[in-house]
Write a protein that holds these residues in place. Structure first.
Motif, short mmCIF file in Angstrom:
data_model
loop_
_atom_site.label_atom_id
_atom_site.label_comp_id
_atom_site.label_asym_id
_atom_site.label_seq_id
_atom_site.Cartn_x
_atom_site.Cartn_y
_atom_site.Cartn_z
N ARG A 81 58.68 12.78 -20.29
CA ARG A 81 57.91 11.42 -20.75
C ARG A 81 58.56 10.27 -19.90
O ARG A 81 58.11 9.51 -19.38
N LEU A 84 58.27 10.42 -16.22
CA LEU A 84 56.76 10.20 -15.76
C LEU A 84 56.79 8.54 -15.93
O LEU A 84 56.24 8.07 -15.01
N ALA A 85 57.25 8.15 -17.07
CA ALA A 85 57.23 6.70 -17.07
C ALA A 85 57.98 5.65 -16.08
O ALA A 85 57.37 4.72 -15.33
N LEU A 87 58.52 7.01 -13.17
CA LEU A 87 57.95 7.45 -11.91
C LEU A 87 56.44 6.24 -11.71
O LEU A 87 56.19 5.78 -10.82
N LEU A 88 55.88 6.19 -12.64
CA LEU A 88 54.76 5.38 -12.85
C LEU A 88 55.04 3.80 -12.80
O LEU A 88 54.45 3.12 -11.83
N LEU A 89 56.26 3.53 -13.03
CA LEU A 89 56.83 2.38 -13.09
C LEU A 89 57.25 1.99 -11.31
O LEU A 89 56.86 0.90 -10.72
N ILE A 91 55.72 3.47 -8.82
CA ILE A 91 54.59 3.61 -8.11
C ILE A 91 54.05 2.22 -8.28
O ILE A 91 53.59 1.38 -7.27
N ALA A 92 53.84 1.57 -9.59
CA ALA A 92 53.45 0.04 -9.50
C ALA A 92 54.29 -0.81 -8.84
O ALA A 92 53.48 -1.71 -8.23
N LYS A 94 55.96 -0.15 -6.26
CA LYS A 94 55.70 0.02 -4.88
C LYS A 94 54.27 -0.39 -4.28
O LYS A 94 54.13 -0.85 -3.03
N TRP A 98 53.44 -4.92 -9.83
CA TRP A 98 54.45 -5.58 -10.68
C TRP A 98 54.31 -7.20 -10.52
O TRP A 98 54.23 -7.98 -11.37
#
Length: 102
Positions: A81, A84-85, A87-89, A91-92, A94, A98
């Motif tokens: 988890r 994944l968090a 990774l999502l951060l 991507i956000a 990039k 943000w």
């Protein structure tokens, strides 16, 4: 397995020297039982409740293994988890979400 062969050889030798094989087998059996009783007594398992004690120990060991497995699964789940968090951060950040969120 080799111990069985040694015992069989000793019994054959004794029989060859005139000892009765039935008596020898009874002697070996009695000595084995006494040795087993002595070994159980030396570790405190000679009383009538020893069987129940062993069952309880096995149950406790099974519970410990189950708890250990559950803890490992939970730890792996939390690590996944977290990754994944992150990774999502990433991507956000990039994609520029943000800055839009500020």
């Amino acid at each position: 397995m080799a111990e069985d062969a040694v015992l069989a050889q000793l019994l054959r030798q004794a029989e060859a020297r005139g000892a009765d094989i039935g008596t020898l087998r009874a002697l070996v059996e009695e000595a084995s039982e006494r040795g087993a009783r002595r070994a159980l007594a030396s570790i405190g398992l000679a009383d009538a409740g020893a069987g129940g004690d062993i069952m309880q120990l096995r149950e406790l060991l099974r519970a410990w293994r189950d708890a250990k497995t559950s803890a490992l699964r939970a730890a792996v789940g939390w690590v996944v988890r977290l990754l994944l968090a992150l990774l999502l951060l990433g991507i956000a950040v990039k994609l520029g979400f943000w800055g839009a969120a500020r």
